[in-house]
Design a protein around this motif. Structure first.
Motif, PDB file in Angstrom:
ATOM      1  N   GLN A 280       0.840  -1.212   0.000  1.00  0.00           N
ATOM      2  CA  GLN A 280       0.000   0.000   0.000  1.00  0.00           C
ATOM      3  C   GLN A 280       0.870   1.255   0.000  1.00  0.00           C
ATOM      4  OE1 GLN A 280      -3.304   0.199  -0.447  1.00  0.00           O
ATOM      5  NE2 GLN A 280      -3.461  -2.035  -0.570  1.00  0.00           N
ATOM      6  N   PHE A 283       1.851   1.876  -3.520  1.00  0.00           N
ATOM      7  CA  PHE A 283       0.732   2.483  -4.262  1.00  0.00           C
ATOM      8  C   PHE A 283       0.599   3.972  -3.945  1.00  0.00           C
ATOM      9  CE2 PHE A 283      -1.647  -1.734  -4.749  1.00  0.00           C
ATOM     10  CZ  PHE A 283      -1.681  -1.684  -6.136  1.00  0.00           C
ATOM     11  N   LYS A 284       0.718   4.297  -2.668  1.00  0.00           N
ATOM     12  CA  LYS A 284       0.442   5.673  -2.226  1.00  0.00           C
ATOM     13  C   LYS A 284       1.526   6.653  -2.648  1.00  0.00           C
ATOM     14  CE  LYS A 284      -0.723   4.394   2.179  1.00  0.00           C
ATOM     15  NZ  LYS A 284      -0.612   4.577   3.591  1.00  0.00           N
ATOM     16  N   TYR A 376       5.609   5.725  -8.458  1.00  0.00           N
ATOM     17  CA  TYR A 376       4.516   6.688  -8.229  1.00  0.00           C
ATOM     18  C   TYR A 376       3.378   6.547  -9.231  1.00  0.00           C
ATOM     19  CZ  TYR A 376       6.761   9.538 -11.892  1.00  0.00           C
ATOM     20  OH  TYR A 376       7.311  10.001 -13.076  1.00  0.00           O
ATOM     21  N   LYS A 377       3.584   5.737 -10.268  1.00  0.00           N
ATOM     22  CA  LYS A 377       2.484   5.520 -11.226  1.00  0.00           C
ATOM     23  C   LYS A 377       1.668   4.273 -10.907  1.00  0.00           C
ATOM     24  CE  LYS A 377       4.708   7.381 -15.395  1.00  0.00           C
ATOM     25  NZ  LYS A 377       4.958   6.984 -16.796  1.00  0.00           N
ATOM     26  N   LYS A 379      -0.370   3.591  -8.647  1.00  0.00           N
ATOM     27  CA  LYS A 379      -1.761   3.860  -8.267  1.00  0.00           C
ATOM     28  C   LYS A 379      -2.669   3.921  -9.489  1.00  0.00           C
ATOM     29  CE  LYS A 379      -0.485   7.765  -6.126  1.00  0.00           C
ATOM     30  NZ  LYS A 379       0.941   7.749  -6.539  1.00  0.00           N
ATOM     31  N   ASP A 380      -2.101   4.226 -10.648  1.00  0.00           N
ATOM     32  CA  ASP A 380      -2.912   4.298 -11.871  1.00  0.00           C
ATOM     33  C   ASP A 380      -3.106   2.935 -12.529  1.00  0.00           C
ATOM     34  OD1 ASP A 380      -2.806   7.036 -11.470  1.00  0.00           O
ATOM     35  OD2 ASP A 380      -0.954   7.225 -12.659  1.00  0.00           O
ATOM     36  N   THR A 382      -4.503   0.276 -10.913  1.00  0.00           N
ATOM     37  CA  THR A 382      -5.525  -0.529 -10.240  1.00  0.00           C
ATOM     38  C   THR A 382      -6.728   0.317  -9.833  1.00  0.00           C
ATOM     39  OG1 THR A 382      -5.831  -2.220  -8.544  1.00  0.00           O
ATOM     40  CG2 THR A 382      -4.618  -0.252  -7.878  1.00  0.00           C
ATOM     41  N   ARG A 383      -7.649  -0.306  -9.130  1.00  0.00           N
ATOM     42  CA  ARG A 383      -8.822   0.395  -8.582  1.00  0.00           C
ATOM     43  C   ARG A 383      -8.699   0.443  -7.078  1.00  0.00           C
ATOM     44  NH1 ARG A 383     -12.563   0.446 -12.768  1.00  0.00           N
ATOM     45  NH2 ARG A 383     -12.153  -1.167 -14.320  1.00  0.00           N
ATOM     46  N   ARG A 384      -9.509   1.282  -6.466  1.00  0.00           N
ATOM     47  CA  ARG A 384      -9.462   1.384  -5.002  1.00  0.00           C
ATOM     48  C   ARG A 384     -10.599   0.604  -4.380  1.00  0.00           C
ATOM     49  NH1 ARG A 384      -7.122   7.362  -3.678  1.00  0.00           N
ATOM     50  NH2 ARG A 384      -6.664   6.404  -1.681  1.00  0.00           N
ATOM     51  N   SER A 389      -8.139   1.789   0.293  1.00  0.00           N
ATOM     52  CA  SER A 389      -6.887   1.092  -0.036  1.00  0.00           C
ATOM     53  C   SER A 389      -6.895   0.695  -1.514  1.00  0.00           C
ATOM     54  CB  SER A 389      -6.729  -0.150   0.850  1.00  0.00           C
ATOM     55  OG  SER A 389      -7.777  -1.055   0.576  1.00  0.00           O
ATOM     56  N   TYR A 390      -5.717   0.399  -2.014  1.00  0.00           N
ATOM     57  CA  TYR A 390      -5.594   0.019  -3.422  1.00  0.00           C
ATOM     58  C   TYR A 390      -5.696  -1.493  -3.556  1.00  0.00           C
ATOM     59  CZ  TYR A 390      -4.074   4.800  -4.147  1.00  0.00           C
ATOM     60  OH  TYR A 390      -4.022   6.158  -4.194  1.00  0.00           O
TER      61      TYR A 390
END
Ligand SMILES: Cc1cc2nc3c(=O)[nH]c(=O)nc-3n(C[C@H](O)[C@H](O)[C@H](O)COP(=O)(O)O)c2cc1C
Length: 415
Positions: A280, A283-284, A376-377, A379-380, A382-384, A389-390
């Motif tokens: 996580q 992802f963040k 840093y990419k 997070k783009d 997947t879905r939350r 949380s991712y």
């Protein structure tokens, strides 16, 4: 418009999907992750970093306890030169790790082991020879020589019966490093079967100085490709570092690369060895949360999340239990930094050590969060979940996204 699946990597008699999942120590690229890459027709890596320690966690062995017991008398000593690995036990642990992985292999792909020269283990040559030999004995498909120049590594295993049949490759970050390797191993009459060219945006240790940002992977790949052509050497080239989409990969494949090596996108897969709370954090992360620093006692710069809990932590060196980074003289840059801080602060209960980290302990405990530049990419990709949380992805989802996507698109998991 081409996609990765329009290409194939030919390695000897093997025809593979040209996607190689890079080695990530310590047990971040797990057996499970490598097995998925192989099942899907590509190449996966397990890592040879701290295998006895990993084996204890996975197979309930007692290698760390046994070693600590043997060297307990030395725990308070600042000099760690006596702390050595038992080579027989090291071979046993490696054979178990590799053997169990190979037994579970399905599909047409291959499984390689990432073997780090910088894991000097207070006897660099002997321990490296044991690790590679044991991996070959246990049936590994190939060995990727990593983190170091490996000028003598082929020589260490040239008498092994599988020396000419197993796939042997090397990771380099410059033409010069490759030239040196080829020159020094010419005596063994064997070229590497593939060359991974790792650029400055990769995760883990970097083969560059702190001026890494000056370098460009595509430029290094072109230099190496042109030199090999001029020398009439035909060795598959596998660029790595910052290849985030299938289209990034296609750009390299269209310019003469035989495959690509990728890792960062798989750090958020279910099969990856990182604990979920750490995933996580990956992802963040924003772009400014990632740094390249010099705290690794190997002397190589390393990329990581700035909020890694291991940064600055001044624990007592754990060499009697671990000791994977003790050099040929039984020393480690962290021990020196730690001893210096203790001498400067004799009354402190616990010191802070900012310039180096106890990498064995903190990689073992997932407290140094090494990562690629484009973390840093993530997070783009997947879905939350409802709680913010991712959502973790399957390795298959990520692998197939690389294989089939076009136009820099990234396929999100189903709703
Ligand atoms: C978490 C992490 C750990 C890594 N550990 C190692 C390692 O132990 N040995 C190694 O040779 N490379 C290591 N790497 C580098 C990868 O194998 C790979 O070459 C590189 O990260 C590819 O670039 P990408 O992450 O941008 O896809 C690591 C990378 C990551 C992200």
């Amino acid at each position: 418009m081409k996609r990765v699946d329009d290409f194939r990597l030919q390695l000897g008699k093997h025809e593979l999907v040209p996607i190689m999942v890079g080695g990530m120590g310590v047990d971040i690229s797990t057996a499970e992750l490598s097995l998925e890459a192989a099942r899907l027709g590509g190449i996966g890596h397990i890592s040879d970093a701290m295998v006895p320690t990993v084996s204890d966690r996975r197979f309930n062995t007692k290698y760390v306890k046994t070693k600590l017991k043997q060297f307990k008398f030395n725990v308070a000593n600042t000099d760690k030169a006596v702390v050595k690995f038992d080579l027989g036990l090291l071979a046993e642990a490696t054979k178990m790790h590799v053997g169990r992985t190979m037994d579970a292999k399905r599909g047409d792909g291959l499984i390689f082991i990432n073997c780090m020269e910088k894991l000097t283990m207070n006897a660099p040559k002997e321990t490296l020879r044991v690790r590679i030999t044991a991996a070959l004995d246990a049936g590994i498909d190939g060995v990727t020589l990593a983190a170091g120049l490996h000028l003598g590594s082929f020589g260490l295993i040239e008498d092994h019966p599988r020396f000419r049949d197993a796939k042997l490759g090397i990771i380099v970050s410059s033409l010069r490093a490759l030239q040196l390797f080829i020159k020094k191993s010419a005596r063994t009459n064997r070229l590497p079967d593939y060359v991974v060219i790792e650029g400055p945006l990769a995760g883990g240790h970097l083969g560059f100085g702190m001026d890494w940002a000056k370098y460009d992977l595509a430029v290094i790949v072109a230099e190496i490709r042109d030199w090999l052509k001029a020398e009439q050497l035909d060795i598959p080239l596998i660029p790595a570092g910052g290849i985030f989409t299938g289209s990034d990969a296609v750009a390299f494949l269209e310019h003469g690369a035989a495959a690509v090596q990728v890792a960062t996108r798989f750090t958020v897969s279910k099969e990856c060895g990182l604990p979920e709370d750490v995933q996580q954090e990956y992802f963040k992360a924003g772009e400014n949360d990632i740094e390249v620093n010099t705290i690794s006692p190997t002397g190589y710069p390393m990329r990581m999340l700035k909020n890694s809990p291991g940064i600055g932590d001044g624990i007592r060196p754990n060499c009697e239990a671990y000791g994977y980074l003790l050099d040929a003289n039984g020393s480690c840059q962290y021990i020196e930094a730690y001893n210096r801080e203790v001498a400067l602060h004799p009354d402190a209960k616990k010191v802070k050590v900012m310039d180096k980290t106890c990498l064995c302990t903190h990689m073992r405990n997932f407290e140094i969060w090494t990562c690629g530049h484009y973390t840093y990419k993530l997070k783009d990709t997947t879905r939350r979940n409802e709680d913010g949380s991712y959502r973790l992805l399957s390795a298959e989802h990520i692998f197939r996204d690389y294989q089939f996507s076009t136009d820099h698109q990234i396929l999100l998991p189903p709703e």
